[in-house]
Design a protein around this motif. Sequence first.
Motif, PDB file in Angstrom:
ATOM      1  N   GLU A  57      11.352  28.437  50.135  1.00 38.63           N
ATOM      2  CA  GLU A  57      11.557  29.089  48.842  1.00 38.63           C
ATOM      3  C   GLU A  57      13.020  29.457  48.587  1.00 38.63           C
ATOM      4  OE1 GLU A  57      10.940  31.927  52.032  1.00 38.63           O
ATOM      5  OE2 GLU A  57       9.619  30.356  51.332  1.00 38.63           O
ATOM      6  N   GLN A  58      13.885  29.312  49.574  1.00 38.61           N
ATOM      7  CA  GLN A  58      15.300  29.659  49.417  1.00 38.61           C
ATOM      8  C   GLN A  58      16.048  28.581  48.625  1.00 38.61           C
ATOM      9  OE1 GLN A  58      16.725  32.537  50.439  1.00 38.61           O
ATOM     10  NE2 GLN A  58      14.661  33.158  51.035  1.00 38.61           N
ATOM     11  N   PRO A  59      17.064  28.968  47.857  1.00 41.07           N
ATOM     12  CA  PRO A  59      17.849  27.980  47.095  1.00 41.07           C
ATOM     13  C   PRO A  59      18.500  26.925  47.985  1.00 41.07           C
ATOM     14  CG  PRO A  59      18.330  30.194  46.314  1.00 41.07           C
ATOM     15  CD  PRO A  59      17.475  30.345  47.536  1.00 41.07           C
ATOM     16  N   ALA A  60      18.900  27.301  49.200  1.00 42.93           N
ATOM     17  CA  ALA A  60      19.538  26.340  50.100  1.00 42.93           C
ATOM     18  C   ALA A  60      18.578  25.243  50.548  1.00 42.93           C
ATOM     19  CB  ALA A  60      20.089  27.068  51.324  1.00 42.93           C
ATOM     20  N   SER A  61      17.270  25.477  50.399  1.00 43.75           N
ATOM     21  CA  SER A  61      16.266  24.495  50.821  1.00 43.75           C
ATOM     22  C   SER A  61      15.925  23.486  49.745  1.00 43.75           C
ATOM     23  CB  SER A  61      14.982  25.216  51.249  1.00 43.75           C
ATOM     24  OG  SER A  61      15.212  25.998  52.379  1.00 43.75           O
ATOM     25  N   ARG A  62      16.578  23.544  48.634  1.00 42.01           N
ATOM     26  CA  ARG A  62      16.291  22.595  47.561  1.00 42.01           C
ATOM     27  C   ARG A  62      16.778  21.199  47.955  1.00 42.01           C
ATOM     28  NH1 ARG A  62      18.350  26.826  43.301  1.00 42.01           N
ATOM     29  NH2 ARG A  62      16.440  28.047  43.128  1.00 42.01           N
ATOM     30  N   PRO A  63      15.982  20.180  47.699  1.00 39.87           N
ATOM     31  CA  PRO A  63      16.399  18.815  48.054  1.00 39.87           C
ATOM     32  C   PRO A  63      17.729  18.395  47.442  1.00 39.87           C
ATOM     33  CG  PRO A  63      14.069  18.858  47.533  1.00 39.87           C
ATOM     34  CD  PRO A  63      14.611  20.221  47.192  1.00 39.87           C
ATOM     35  N   ALA A  64      18.016  18.853  46.241  1.00 42.49           N
ATOM     36  CA  ALA A  64      19.288  18.485  45.610  1.00 42.49           C
ATOM     37  C   ALA A  64      20.468  18.995  46.434  1.00 42.49           C
ATOM     38  CB  ALA A  64      19.357  19.041  44.194  1.00 42.49           C
ATOM     39  N   ASN A  65      20.368  20.218  46.955  1.00 35.79           N
ATOM     40  CA  ASN A  65      21.445  20.757  47.782  1.00 35.79           C
ATOM     41  C   ASN A  65      21.627  19.944  49.059  1.00 35.79           C
ATOM     42  OD1 ASN A  65      21.913  22.783  45.934  1.00 35.79           O
ATOM     43  ND2 ASN A  65      20.667  24.289  47.019  1.00 35.79           N
ATOM     44  N   ALA A  66      20.533  19.556  49.671  1.00 37.50           N
ATOM     45  CA  ALA A  66      20.624  18.756  50.894  1.00 37.50           C
ATOM     46  C   ALA A  66      21.217  17.380  50.603  1.00 37.50           C
ATOM     47  CB  ALA A  66      19.240  18.612  51.519  1.00 37.50           C
ATOM     48  N   LEU A  67      20.788  16.768  49.520  1.00 35.95           N
ATOM     49  CA  LEU A  67      21.317  15.436  49.184  1.00 35.95           C
ATOM     50  C   LEU A  67      22.803  15.486  48.863  1.00 35.95           C
ATOM     51  CD1 LEU A  67      18.369  14.028  47.052  1.00 35.95           C
ATOM     52  CD2 LEU A  67      19.041  13.353  49.364  1.00 35.95           C
ATOM     53  N   VAL A  68      23.227  16.490  48.110  1.00 36.87           N
ATOM     54  CA  VAL A  68      24.647  16.618  47.784  1.00 36.87           C
ATOM     55  C   VAL A  68      25.449  16.897  49.060  1.00 36.87           C
ATOM     56  CG1 VAL A  68      26.355  18.052  46.585  1.00 36.87           C
ATOM     57  CG2 VAL A  68      24.314  17.281  45.386  1.00 36.87           C
ATOM     58  N   GLY A  69      24.957  17.793  49.890  1.00 37.17           N
ATOM     59  CA  GLY A  69      25.656  18.111  51.136  1.00 37.17           C
ATOM     60  C   GLY A  69      25.807  16.920  52.055  1.00 37.17           C
ATOM     61  N   HIS A  70      24.728  16.177  52.251  1.00 40.02           N
ATOM     62  CA  HIS A  70      24.800  14.986  53.098  1.00 40.02           C
ATOM     63  C   HIS A  70      25.642  13.894  52.431  1.00 40.02           C
ATOM     64  CE1 HIS A  70      21.341  16.851  55.209  1.00 40.02           C
ATOM     65  NE2 HIS A  70      21.964  16.329  56.240  1.00 40.02           N
ATOM     66  N   GLY A  71      25.584  13.819  51.109  1.00 37.67           N
ATOM     67  CA  GLY A  71      26.419  12.835  50.398  1.00 37.67           C
ATOM     68  C   GLY A  71      27.898  13.113  50.574  1.00 37.67           C
ATOM     69  N   VAL A  72      28.282  14.386  50.502  1.00 32.79           N
ATOM     70  CA  VAL A  72      29.688  14.753  50.720  1.00 32.79           C
ATOM     71  C   VAL A  72      30.111  14.369  52.137  1.00 32.79           C
ATOM     72  CG1 VAL A  72      31.259  16.728  50.958  1.00 32.79           C
ATOM     73  CG2 VAL A  72      29.754  16.562  48.983  1.00 32.79           C
ATOM     74  N   GLY A  73      29.263  14.643  53.116  1.00 32.74           N
ATOM     75  CA  GLY A  73      29.571  14.266  54.493  1.00 32.74           C
ATOM     76  C   GLY A  73      29.704  12.759  54.664  1.00 32.74           C
ATOM     77  N   LEU A  74      28.841  12.009  54.004  1.00 32.57           N
ATOM     78  CA  LEU A  74      28.889  10.547  54.071  1.00 32.57           C
ATOM     79  C   LEU A  74      30.169  10.006  53.453  1.00 32.57           C
ATOM     80  CD1 LEU A  74      27.284   7.905  54.692  1.00 32.57           C
ATOM     81  CD2 LEU A  74      26.493   8.028  52.338  1.00 32.57           C
ATOM     82  N   VAL A  75      30.535  10.509  52.292  1.00 29.62           N
ATOM     83  CA  VAL A  75      31.759  10.057  51.616  1.00 29.62           C
ATOM     84  C   VAL A  75      32.989  10.428  52.437  1.00 29.62           C
ATOM     85  CG1 VAL A  75      33.191  10.392  49.553  1.00 29.62           C
ATOM     86  CG2 VAL A  75      30.743  10.007  49.320  1.00 29.62           C
ATOM     87  N   ALA A  76      33.025  11.653  52.971  1.00 29.19           N
ATOM     88  CA  ALA A  76      34.172  12.072  53.785  1.00 29.19           C
ATOM     89  C   ALA A  76      34.286  11.226  55.047  1.00 29.19           C
ATOM     90  CB  ALA A  76      34.039  13.548  54.156  1.00 29.19           C
ATOM     91  N   GLY A  77      33.168  10.941  55.688  1.00 36.68           N
ATOM     92  CA  GLY A  77      33.188  10.103  56.887  1.00 36.68           C
ATOM     93  C   GLY A  77      33.661   8.692  56.593  1.00 36.68           C
TER      94      GLY A  77
END
Length: 139
Positions: A57-77
């Motif tokens: 139920e936490q905002p950090a658990s939203r799929p959009a946040n996870a996708l954006v976070g992992h996407g940033v890591g992928l682009v930076a890598g």
Amino acid sequence: MPGVADLRSGRWGSGVYAGVLSLVVLAACGALGLMLHQPWLFPSLGPTVMLFFESPEQPASRPANALVGHGVGLVAGAALLYAFGLQSVPSAAAGGTDPGTSGGGCTVRGADHAGAHVAADAAPSGRGHHADRQPGHPA
């Protein structure tokens, strides 16, 4: 038949529920990786899955946040992979690691690996990268 709320109730219920579901999801990703002969497990996947099941139920658990976070890591890598010219160097999973490849960016760019300097200076043979010095003369 008990519902999800019943499984998560109590002090131990929430932790066991999150732990078991995390294990199932990570095992499925690992099995998929084995079947496809590609790595599907990566370091941030475990905490992300645990966050989803522990506090959905936490905002950090939203799929959009996870996708954006992992996407940033992928682009930076990917950006750093190309910035250091390492796209032709095999991954550690495929090629393994040793002291010669641990400084891949330095090796590809033509610079010496920092660990090689330490090993060469400590070499008793005197044939390190400072071998041209006269004995007893400082650098």
